[in-house]
Scaffold this motif. Structure first.
Motif, PDB file in Angstrom:
ATOM      1  N   ILE A   1      -2.114   7.251  -7.965  1.00  0.00           N
ATOM      2  CA  ILE A   1      -3.021   7.368  -8.962  1.00  0.00           C
ATOM      3  C   ILE A   1      -4.467   7.326  -8.624  1.00  0.00           C
ATOM      4  CG2 ILE A   1      -4.120   6.062 -11.039  1.00  0.00           C
ATOM      5  CD1 ILE A   1      -1.201   7.747 -11.390  1.00  0.00           C
ATOM      6  N   SER A   2      -5.563   8.239  -9.071  1.00  0.00           N
ATOM      7  CA  SER A   2      -6.869   8.225  -8.736  1.00  0.00           C
ATOM      8  C   SER A   2      -7.462   8.954  -9.626  1.00  0.00           C
ATOM      9  CB  SER A   2      -6.969   8.648  -7.211  1.00  0.00           C
ATOM     10  OG  SER A   2      -6.786   9.998  -7.325  1.00  0.00           O
ATOM     11  N   LYS A   3      -8.727   8.830  -9.655  1.00  0.00           N
ATOM     12  CA  LYS A   3      -9.744   9.573 -10.662  1.00  0.00           C
ATOM     13  C   LYS A   3      -9.405  10.880 -10.054  1.00  0.00           C
ATOM     14  CE  LYS A   3     -13.186   5.917 -11.506  1.00  0.00           C
ATOM     15  NZ  LYS A   3     -14.671   5.790 -11.465  1.00  0.00           N
ATOM     16  N   SER A   4      -9.648  11.371  -8.864  1.00  0.00           N
ATOM     17  CA  SER A   4      -9.537  12.740  -8.452  1.00  0.00           C
ATOM     18  C   SER A   4      -8.334  13.325  -8.902  1.00  0.00           C
ATOM     19  CB  SER A   4      -9.898  12.819  -7.022  1.00  0.00           C
ATOM     20  OG  SER A   4      -8.768  12.279  -6.219  1.00  0.00           O
ATOM     21  N   ARG A   5      -7.029  12.715  -8.927  1.00  0.00           N
ATOM     22  CA  ARG A   5      -5.680  13.400  -9.138  1.00  0.00           C
ATOM     23  C   ARG A   5      -6.044  13.742 -10.700  1.00  0.00           C
ATOM     24  NH1 ARG A   5       0.315  10.696  -9.064  1.00  0.00           N
ATOM     25  NH2 ARG A   5       1.349  12.403 -10.010  1.00  0.00           N
ATOM     26  N   ALA A   6      -6.400  12.772 -11.447  1.00  0.00           N
ATOM     27  CA  ALA A   6      -6.736  13.356 -13.132  1.00  0.00           C
ATOM     28  C   ALA A   6      -7.667  14.248 -13.341  1.00  0.00           C
ATOM     29  CB  ALA A   6      -7.044  12.003 -13.853  1.00  0.00           C
ATOM     30  N   VAL A   7      -8.437  14.430 -12.390  1.00  0.00           N
ATOM     31  CA  VAL A   7      -9.567  15.573 -12.517  1.00  0.00           C
ATOM     32  C   VAL A   7      -9.131  16.758 -12.370  1.00  0.00           C
ATOM     33  CG1 VAL A   7     -11.769  16.274 -12.004  1.00  0.00           C
ATOM     34  CG2 VAL A   7     -11.725  14.068 -12.362  1.00  0.00           C
ATOM     35  N   SER A   8      -8.245  16.778 -11.145  1.00  0.00           N
ATOM     36  CA  SER A   8      -7.639  17.936 -10.770  1.00  0.00           C
ATOM     37  C   SER A   8      -6.580  18.344 -11.892  1.00  0.00           C
ATOM     38  CB  SER A   8      -6.821  17.658  -9.474  1.00  0.00           C
ATOM     39  OG  SER A   8      -6.182  18.892  -9.057  1.00  0.00           O
ATOM     40  N   ALA A   9      -5.830  17.394 -12.313  1.00  0.00           N
ATOM     41  CA  ALA A   9      -4.991  18.029 -13.339  1.00  0.00           C
ATOM     42  C   ALA A   9      -5.449  18.405 -14.817  1.00  0.00           C
ATOM     43  CB  ALA A   9      -4.134  16.559 -13.892  1.00  0.00           C
ATOM     44  N   LEU A  10      -6.914  17.981 -15.075  1.00  0.00           N
ATOM     45  CA  LEU A  10      -7.425  18.628 -16.094  1.00  0.00           C
ATOM     46  C   LEU A  10      -8.049  19.759 -15.761  1.00  0.00           C
ATOM     47  CD1 LEU A  10      -9.137  15.289 -17.439  1.00  0.00           C
ATOM     48  CD2 LEU A  10      -7.318  16.710 -18.601  1.00  0.00           C
ATOM     49  N   CYS A  11      -8.570  19.954 -14.612  1.00  0.00           N
ATOM     50  CA  CYS A  11      -9.186  21.290 -14.090  1.00  0.00           C
ATOM     51  C   CYS A  11      -8.157  22.357 -14.083  1.00  0.00           C
ATOM     52  CB  CYS A  11     -10.007  21.112 -12.850  1.00  0.00           C
ATOM     53  SG  CYS A  11     -11.490  20.112 -13.034  1.00  0.00           S
ATOM     54  N   LYS A  12      -6.918  21.929 -13.969  1.00  0.00           N
ATOM     55  CA  LYS A  12      -6.157  23.038 -13.497  1.00  0.00           C
ATOM     56  C   LYS A  12      -5.486  23.453 -14.793  1.00  0.00           C
ATOM     57  CE  LYS A  12      -1.271  23.629 -11.513  1.00  0.00           C
ATOM     58  NZ  LYS A  12      -0.254  23.258 -10.726  1.00  0.00           N
ATOM     59  N   LYS A  13      -5.804  22.779 -15.878  1.00  0.00           N
ATOM     60  CA  LYS A  13      -5.326  23.163 -17.242  1.00  0.00           C
ATOM     61  C   LYS A  13      -6.428  24.286 -17.644  1.00  0.00           C
ATOM     62  CE  LYS A  13      -2.311  19.649 -18.841  1.00  0.00           C
ATOM     63  NZ  LYS A  13      -2.092  18.629 -19.990  1.00  0.00           N
ATOM     64  N   MET A  14      -7.441  23.831 -17.044  1.00  0.00           N
ATOM     65  CA  MET A  14      -8.918  24.544 -17.660  1.00  0.00           C
ATOM     66  C   MET A  14      -9.291  25.771 -16.869  1.00  0.00           C
ATOM     67  SD  MET A  14     -11.395  21.316 -18.694  1.00  0.00           S
ATOM     68  CE  MET A  14     -10.738  20.167 -19.944  1.00  0.00           C
ATOM     69  N   ASN A  15      -8.229  25.908 -15.731  1.00  0.00           N
ATOM     70  CA  ASN A  15      -8.483  27.185 -14.978  1.00  0.00           C
ATOM     71  C   ASN A  15     -10.004  26.850 -14.214  1.00  0.00           C
ATOM     72  OD1 ASN A  15      -7.767  29.506 -13.539  1.00  0.00           O
ATOM     73  ND2 ASN A  15      -9.061  30.624 -14.732  1.00  0.00           N
ATOM     74  N   ILE A  16     -10.286  25.623 -13.795  1.00  0.00           N
ATOM     75  CA  ILE A  16     -11.483  25.424 -12.948  1.00  0.00           C
ATOM     76  C   ILE A  16     -11.175  24.696 -11.658  1.00  0.00           C
ATOM     77  CG2 ILE A  16     -13.479  23.825 -12.880  1.00  0.00           C
ATOM     78  CD1 ILE A  16     -13.593  23.612 -15.937  1.00  0.00           C
ATOM     79  N   SER A  17     -11.811  25.414 -10.646  1.00  0.00           N
ATOM     80  CA  SER A  17     -11.482  24.915  -9.103  1.00  0.00           C
ATOM     81  C   SER A  17     -12.399  23.715  -9.076  1.00  0.00           C
ATOM     82  CB  SER A  17     -12.151  26.088  -8.240  1.00  0.00           C
ATOM     83  OG  SER A  17     -12.493  25.664  -7.002  1.00  0.00           O
ATOM     84  N   MET A  18     -11.718  22.879  -8.141  1.00  0.00           N
ATOM     85  CA  MET A  18     -12.324  21.509  -7.902  1.00  0.00           C
ATOM     86  C   MET A  18     -13.732  21.902  -6.977  1.00  0.00           C
ATOM     87  SD  MET A  18     -11.004  18.908  -9.229  1.00  0.00           S
ATOM     88  CE  MET A  18     -11.321  17.240  -7.955  1.00  0.00           C
ATOM     89  N   ASP A  19     -13.815  23.053  -6.391  1.00  0.00           N
ATOM     90  CA  ASP A  19     -15.180  23.476  -5.811  1.00  0.00           C
ATOM     91  C   ASP A  19     -16.176  23.556  -6.485  1.00  0.00           C
ATOM     92  OD1 ASP A  19     -13.841  23.261  -3.190  1.00  0.00           O
ATOM     93  OD2 ASP A  19     -13.342  25.448  -3.303  1.00  0.00           O
ATOM     94  N   SER A  20     -15.984  23.709  -8.056  1.00  0.00           N
ATOM     95  CA  SER A  20     -16.889  23.944  -9.049  1.00  0.00           C
ATOM     96  C   SER A  20     -17.329  22.660  -9.873  1.00  0.00           C
ATOM     97  CB  SER A  20     -16.589  24.925 -10.029  1.00  0.00           C
ATOM     98  OG  SER A  20     -16.359  26.383  -9.188  1.00  0.00           O
TER      99      SER A  20
ATOM    100  N   THR B   1       0.846  -1.258  -0.069  1.00  0.00           N
ATOM    101  CA  THR B   1       0.110  -0.194   0.087  1.00  0.00           C
ATOM    102  C   THR B   1       0.750   1.396   0.046  1.00  0.00           C
ATOM    103  OG1 THR B   1      -0.268  -0.222   2.492  1.00  0.00           O
ATOM    104  CG2 THR B   1      -1.918  -0.963   1.337  1.00  0.00           C
ATOM    105  N   ASP B   2       1.991   1.152   0.493  1.00  0.00           N
ATOM    106  CA  ASP B   2       2.833   2.398   0.463  1.00  0.00           C
ATOM    107  C   ASP B   2       3.460   2.492  -1.220  1.00  0.00           C
ATOM    108  OD1 ASP B   2       2.735   2.971   3.179  1.00  0.00           O
ATOM    109  OD2 ASP B   2       4.472   1.618   3.912  1.00  0.00           O
ATOM    110  N   GLN B   3       3.454   1.619  -1.716  1.00  0.00           N
ATOM    111  CA  GLN B   3       4.066   1.697  -3.101  1.00  0.00           C
ATOM    112  C   GLN B   3       3.011   1.891  -4.143  1.00  0.00           C
ATOM    113  OE1 GLN B   3       5.517  -0.673  -0.554  1.00  0.00           O
ATOM    114  NE2 GLN B   3       7.023  -1.602  -1.631  1.00  0.00           N
ATOM    115  N   LEU B   4       1.868   1.442  -4.114  1.00  0.00           N
ATOM    116  CA  LEU B   4       0.992   1.179  -5.233  1.00  0.00           C
ATOM    117  C   LEU B   4      -0.541   1.861  -4.454  1.00  0.00           C
ATOM    118  CD1 LEU B   4       1.850  -2.628  -5.966  1.00  0.00           C
ATOM    119  CD2 LEU B   4       2.086  -0.533  -7.405  1.00  0.00           C
ATOM    120  N   THR B   5      -1.364   1.944  -5.430  1.00  0.00           N
ATOM    121  CA  THR B   5      -2.572   2.317  -5.309  1.00  0.00           C
ATOM    122  C   THR B   5      -3.453   0.972  -5.467  1.00  0.00           C
ATOM    123  OG1 THR B   5      -2.568   4.415  -5.824  1.00  0.00           O
ATOM    124  CG2 THR B   5      -4.581   3.739  -5.805  1.00  0.00           C
ATOM    125  N   ILE B   6      -4.339   0.552  -4.459  1.00  0.00           N
ATOM    126  CA  ILE B   6      -5.172  -0.576  -4.570  1.00  0.00           C
ATOM    127  C   ILE B   6      -6.445  -0.220  -4.038  1.00  0.00           C
ATOM    128  CG2 ILE B   6      -5.184  -2.873  -3.592  1.00  0.00           C
ATOM    129  CD1 ILE B   6      -2.219  -2.443  -2.879  1.00  0.00           C
TER     130      ILE B   6
END
Length: 268
Positions: free
Chosen positions: A190-209, A169-174
Protein backbone atom coordinates in the motif's frame (compact mmCIF):
# COMPACT_ATOMS: atom_id res chain seq x y z
CA UNK A 1 11.68 20.50 -15.56
CA UNK A 2 10.79 20.17 -19.21
CA UNK A 3 8.54 23.22 -19.64
CA UNK A 4 7.04 21.85 -22.84
CA UNK A 5 5.49 18.84 -21.09
CA UNK A 6 1.83 19.18 -20.18
CA UNK A 7 0.99 18.18 -16.62
CA UNK A 8 -2.24 16.17 -16.67
CA UNK A 9 -2.59 15.45 -12.95
CA UNK A 10 -1.45 17.06 -9.70
CA UNK A 11 -1.04 15.16 -6.43
CA UNK A 12 -0.87 16.97 -3.10
CA UNK A 13 0.01 15.90 0.38
CA UNK A 14 -1.82 17.95 3.03
CA UNK A 15 0.14 18.44 6.26
CA UNK A 16 3.29 20.44 5.65
CA UNK A 17 2.39 20.83 1.98
CA UNK A 18 -1.03 22.18 0.99
CA UNK A 19 -1.91 23.10 4.58
CA UNK A 20 0.03 25.88 6.28
CA UNK A 21 1.15 25.78 9.91
CA UNK A 22 -2.37 26.80 10.99
CA UNK A 23 -3.75 23.75 9.10
CA UNK A 24 -5.45 26.00 6.55
CA UNK A 25 -5.34 26.00 2.75
CA UNK A 26 -4.52 29.57 1.82
CA UNK A 27 -6.64 31.52 -0.64
CA UNK A 28 -3.69 31.68 -3.00
CA UNK A 29 -3.16 27.91 -2.95
CA UNK A 30 -6.85 27.21 -3.43
CA UNK A 31 -7.12 29.63 -6.33
CA UNK A 32 -4.12 28.03 -8.05
CA UNK A 33 -5.64 24.58 -7.62
CA UNK A 34 -9.03 25.63 -8.95
CA UNK A 35 -7.48 27.31 -11.98
CA UNK A 36 -5.52 24.13 -12.69
CA UNK A 37 -8.69 22.03 -12.42
CA UNK A 38 -10.62 24.39 -14.67
CA UNK A 39 -7.89 24.00 -17.27
CA UNK A 40 -8.52 20.24 -17.35
CA UNK A 41 -5.83 19.02 -14.93
CA UNK A 42 -6.93 16.21 -12.58
CA UNK A 43 -6.47 16.79 -8.85
CA UNK A 44 -5.61 14.15 -6.26
CA UNK A 45 -5.31 14.73 -2.52
CA UNK A 46 -2.99 12.07 -1.09
CA UNK A 47 -2.64 12.04 2.68
CA UNK A 48 -2.13 9.86 5.72
CA UNK A 49 -5.26 11.41 7.20
CA UNK A 50 -8.72 9.78 7.26
CA UNK A 51 -11.61 11.11 5.15
CA UNK A 52 -13.39 12.76 8.12
CA UNK A 53 -10.29 14.84 8.85
CA UNK A 54 -9.83 15.90 5.24
CA UNK A 55 -13.50 16.89 5.01
CA UNK A 56 -13.01 19.30 7.90
CA UNK A 57 -9.85 20.88 6.54
CA UNK A 58 -10.41 21.11 2.80
CA UNK A 59 -13.06 23.49 1.39
CA UNK A 60 -16.00 21.68 -0.25
CA UNK A 61 -15.39 23.48 -3.53
CA UNK A 62 -11.98 21.83 -3.72
CA UNK A 63 -13.14 18.45 -2.39
CA UNK A 64 -15.72 18.29 -5.18
CA UNK A 65 -12.92 18.60 -7.75
CA UNK A 66 -10.46 16.06 -6.36
CA UNK A 67 -10.10 12.33 -5.88
CA UNK A 68 -9.11 11.45 -2.34
CA UNK A 69 -6.33 9.07 -1.28
CA UNK A 70 -6.41 8.43 2.47
CA UNK A 71 -4.39 6.39 4.97
CA UNK A 72 -1.36 6.62 2.64
CA UNK A 73 -3.32 4.78 -0.05
CA UNK A 74 -5.26 2.21 1.98
CA UNK A 75 -8.58 3.95 1.25
CA UNK A 76 -9.38 5.69 -2.04
CA UNK A 77 -12.43 7.68 -3.06
CA UNK A 78 -12.75 8.59 -6.71
CA UNK A 79 -14.13 11.96 -7.67
CA UNK A 80 -17.46 10.37 -8.62
CA UNK A 81 -17.79 8.52 -5.32
CA UNK A 82 -16.54 4.98 -5.94
CA UNK A 83 -14.31 3.75 -3.10
CA UNK A 84 -11.52 1.19 -2.73
CA UNK A 85 -10.50 -0.10 0.71
CA UNK A 86 -7.43 -2.18 1.62
CA UNK A 87 -6.93 -3.67 5.09
CA UNK A 88 -4.28 -5.47 7.11
CA UNK A 89 -4.96 -9.15 7.80
CA UNK A 90 -6.50 -9.78 11.22
CA UNK A 91 -3.58 -12.11 11.99
CA UNK A 92 -1.01 -9.36 11.46
CA UNK A 93 -2.95 -6.64 13.26
CA UNK A 94 -3.59 -9.10 16.10
CA UNK A 95 0.14 -9.67 16.56
CA UNK A 96 0.75 -5.94 16.85
CA UNK A 97 -2.08 -5.51 19.35
CA UNK A 98 -0.93 -8.45 21.48
CA UNK A 99 2.63 -7.16 21.56
CA UNK A 100 1.64 -3.64 22.59
CA UNK A 101 -0.65 -4.94 25.34
CA UNK A 102 1.91 -7.39 26.71
CA UNK A 103 4.61 -4.68 26.83
CA UNK A 104 2.46 -2.08 28.62
CA UNK A 105 2.16 0.04 25.46
CA UNK A 106 -1.61 -0.13 25.01
CA UNK A 107 -1.82 3.68 25.23
CA UNK A 108 0.41 3.92 22.15
CA UNK A 109 -1.69 2.05 19.59
CA UNK A 110 -4.80 2.92 17.61
CA UNK A 111 -6.49 1.60 14.48
CA UNK A 112 -8.19 3.40 11.62
CA UNK A 113 -11.03 1.36 10.19
CA UNK A 114 -13.34 2.66 7.44
CA UNK A 115 -13.03 6.29 8.57
CA UNK A 116 -13.31 5.63 12.32
CA UNK A 117 -10.52 5.65 14.90
CA UNK A 118 -10.34 3.04 17.68
CA UNK A 119 -8.02 2.68 20.67
CA UNK A 120 -7.68 0.73 23.91
CA UNK A 121 -7.43 3.58 26.40
CA UNK A 122 -8.54 7.17 26.92
CA UNK A 123 -4.87 7.93 27.55
CA UNK A 124 -4.18 7.35 23.86
CA UNK A 125 -5.89 10.62 22.98
CA UNK A 126 -4.58 12.44 26.06
CA UNK A 127 -0.99 11.63 25.09
CA UNK A 128 -1.27 11.90 21.31
CA UNK A 129 -4.00 14.46 20.62
CA UNK A 130 -1.93 16.34 18.04
CA UNK A 131 -2.15 13.31 15.75
CA UNK A 132 -5.95 13.03 16.04
CA UNK A 133 -8.92 15.20 15.11
CA UNK A 134 -11.33 13.69 17.66
CA UNK A 135 -10.99 11.20 20.53
CA UNK A 136 -11.07 7.57 19.41
CA UNK A 137 -13.74 5.02 20.23
CA UNK A 138 -12.45 2.90 23.11
CA UNK A 139 -12.77 -0.87 22.69
CA UNK A 140 -11.34 -4.04 24.21
CA UNK A 141 -8.29 -5.78 22.73
CA UNK A 142 -10.48 -8.58 21.38
CA UNK A 143 -12.77 -6.10 19.65
CA UNK A 144 -9.81 -4.18 18.24
CA UNK A 145 -8.52 -7.40 16.68
CA UNK A 146 -11.84 -7.95 14.90
CA UNK A 147 -11.83 -4.60 13.13
CA UNK A 148 -10.74 -4.39 9.46
CA UNK A 149 -7.67 -2.19 9.86
CA UNK A 150 -6.89 0.23 7.06
CA UNK A 151 -4.03 1.55 9.16
CA UNK A 152 -2.40 0.85 12.52
CA UNK A 153 -0.86 3.84 14.30
CA UNK A 154 1.91 3.50 16.88
CA UNK A 155 2.88 6.62 18.82
CA UNK A 156 6.25 7.54 20.36
CA UNK A 157 7.52 3.99 20.14
CA UNK A 158 10.59 2.88 22.10
CA UNK A 159 13.28 0.95 20.26
CA UNK A 160 11.90 -2.38 21.50
CA UNK A 161 8.58 -1.74 19.77
CA UNK A 162 10.25 -0.53 16.56
CA UNK A 163 12.46 -3.63 16.47
CA UNK A 164 9.42 -5.87 16.80
CA UNK A 165 7.45 -4.05 14.14
CA UNK A 166 10.31 -4.05 11.64
CA UNK A 167 10.24 -7.86 11.65
CA UNK A 168 7.12 -7.57 9.53
CA UNK A 169 8.45 -5.55 6.62
CA UNK A 170 7.78 -8.51 4.29
CA UNK A 171 4.11 -8.61 5.27
CA UNK A 172 3.31 -4.96 5.92
CA UNK A 173 4.05 -1.45 4.69
CA UNK A 174 5.69 0.52 7.50
CA UNK A 175 6.40 4.25 7.35
CA UNK A 176 7.78 6.54 10.06
CA UNK A 177 6.61 10.17 9.90
CA UNK A 178 6.25 13.29 12.06
CA UNK A 179 9.95 13.39 12.94
CA UNK A 180 9.71 9.65 13.71
CA UNK A 181 7.10 10.20 16.42
CA UNK A 182 4.60 8.11 14.48
CA UNK A 183 4.75 4.66 12.87
CA UNK A 184 2.07 4.15 10.23
CA UNK A 185 1.39 0.56 9.24
CA UNK A 186 -0.67 -0.53 6.24
CA UNK A 187 -1.16 -3.69 4.20
CA UNK A 188 1.74 -4.82 2.06
CA UNK A 189 2.43 -2.74 -1.05
CA UNK A 190 0.00 0.00 0.00
CA UNK A 191 1.32 3.44 -0.90
CA UNK A 192 0.22 6.80 -2.21
CA UNK A 193 1.88 6.06 -5.53
CA UNK A 194 0.04 2.78 -6.01
CA UNK A 195 -3.28 4.54 -5.43
CA UNK A 196 -2.36 7.39 -7.78
CA UNK A 197 -1.26 4.90 -10.42
CA UNK A 198 -4.58 3.03 -10.18
CA UNK A 199 -6.55 6.24 -10.57
CA UNK A 200 -4.40 7.42 -13.47
CA UNK A 201 -4.83 4.10 -15.25
CA UNK A 202 -8.61 4.54 -15.12
CA UNK A 203 -8.24 8.08 -16.48
CA UNK A 204 -5.73 7.04 -19.17
CA UNK A 205 -3.05 9.30 -17.71
CA UNK A 206 0.63 8.35 -17.77
CA UNK A 207 2.53 8.68 -14.49
CA UNK A 208 5.09 10.65 -16.52
CA UNK A 209 2.47 13.40 -16.77
CA UNK A 210 1.84 13.59 -13.00
CA UNK A 211 3.35 16.16 -10.66
CA UNK A 212 3.42 15.42 -6.93
CA UNK A 213 4.01 17.73 -3.95
CA UNK A 214 5.14 16.53 -0.52
CA UNK A 215 7.26 17.04 2.56
CA UNK A 216 7.58 13.76 4.49
CA UNK A 217 8.73 10.18 4.02
CA UNK A 218 5.29 8.87 3.08
CA UNK A 219 5.65 11.00 -0.08
CA UNK A 220 8.88 9.33 -1.18
CA UNK A 221 7.18 6.70 -3.34
CA UNK A 222 5.39 9.47 -5.23
CA UNK A 223 8.66 11.29 -5.80
CA UNK A 224 10.08 8.13 -7.33
CA UNK A 225 7.15 7.28 -9.60
CA UNK A 226 5.72 10.60 -10.81
CA UNK A 227 7.18 12.35 -13.81
CA UNK A 228 7.69 15.50 -11.73
CA UNK A 229 8.02 15.86 -7.98
CA UNK A 230 8.21 18.94 -5.80
CA UNK A 231 9.66 18.98 -2.28
CA UNK A 232 8.41 21.74 -0.03
CA UNK A 233 10.98 24.09 1.44
CA UNK A 234 10.08 22.68 4.86
CA UNK A 235 10.43 19.05 3.71
CA UNK A 236 12.63 16.57 5.53
CA UNK A 237 16.17 17.49 4.36
CA UNK A 238 17.01 13.92 3.39
CA UNK A 239 13.90 13.77 1.21
CA UNK A 240 14.72 16.74 -0.99
CA UNK A 241 17.35 15.01 -3.18
CA UNK A 242 14.66 12.61 -4.42
CA UNK A 243 12.52 15.46 -5.81
CA UNK A 244 12.75 17.03 -9.26
CA UNK A 245 12.68 20.47 -7.67
CA UNK A 246 12.16 22.32 -4.41
CA UNK A 247 9.69 25.13 -3.79
CA UNK A 248 9.02 27.54 -0.92
CA UNK A 249 7.60 26.37 2.40
CA UNK A 250 3.97 25.56 3.15
CA UNK A 251 3.70 28.90 4.96
CA UNK A 252 4.92 30.71 1.84
CA UNK A 253 2.39 29.16 -0.58
CA UNK A 254 5.04 26.93 -2.11
CA UNK A 255 2.40 24.91 -3.98
CA UNK A 256 0.87 28.00 -5.58
CA UNK A 257 4.28 29.33 -6.60
CA UNK A 258 4.90 26.24 -8.76
CA UNK A 259 1.37 26.12 -10.16
CA UNK A 260 1.40 29.80 -11.09
CA UNK A 261 4.60 29.26 -13.02
CA UNK A 262 3.02 26.28 -14.81
CA UNK A 263 0.02 28.40 -15.72
CA UNK A 264 2.30 30.98 -17.32
CA UNK A 265 4.33 28.32 -19.12
CA UNK A 266 1.36 26.32 -20.39
CA UNK A 267 -1.02 29.27 -20.69
CA UNK A 268 -3.72 27.61 -18.62
Amino acid sequence: MNRSSLIKALVFDLDGTLLNSQKIISERNQEALMRSYQSGVKLFIATARPPRSVNKMVPKELLDCASGIYYNGAYVKEIHGKTMSYTISSADSGKLIDFMCSHNEKDAISIESEDRLYALSDETFAKNAKHMVLPPTIVTPSKLKELPANKVLLFHCPSSVKSFVMQYTDQLTIVETDSKELMQIMAKDISKSRAVSALCKKMNISMDSVMSFGDDWNDLDLFKTCGYSVAMGNAEPELKPFASMTTATNDEDGVAQILEQLMITHRY
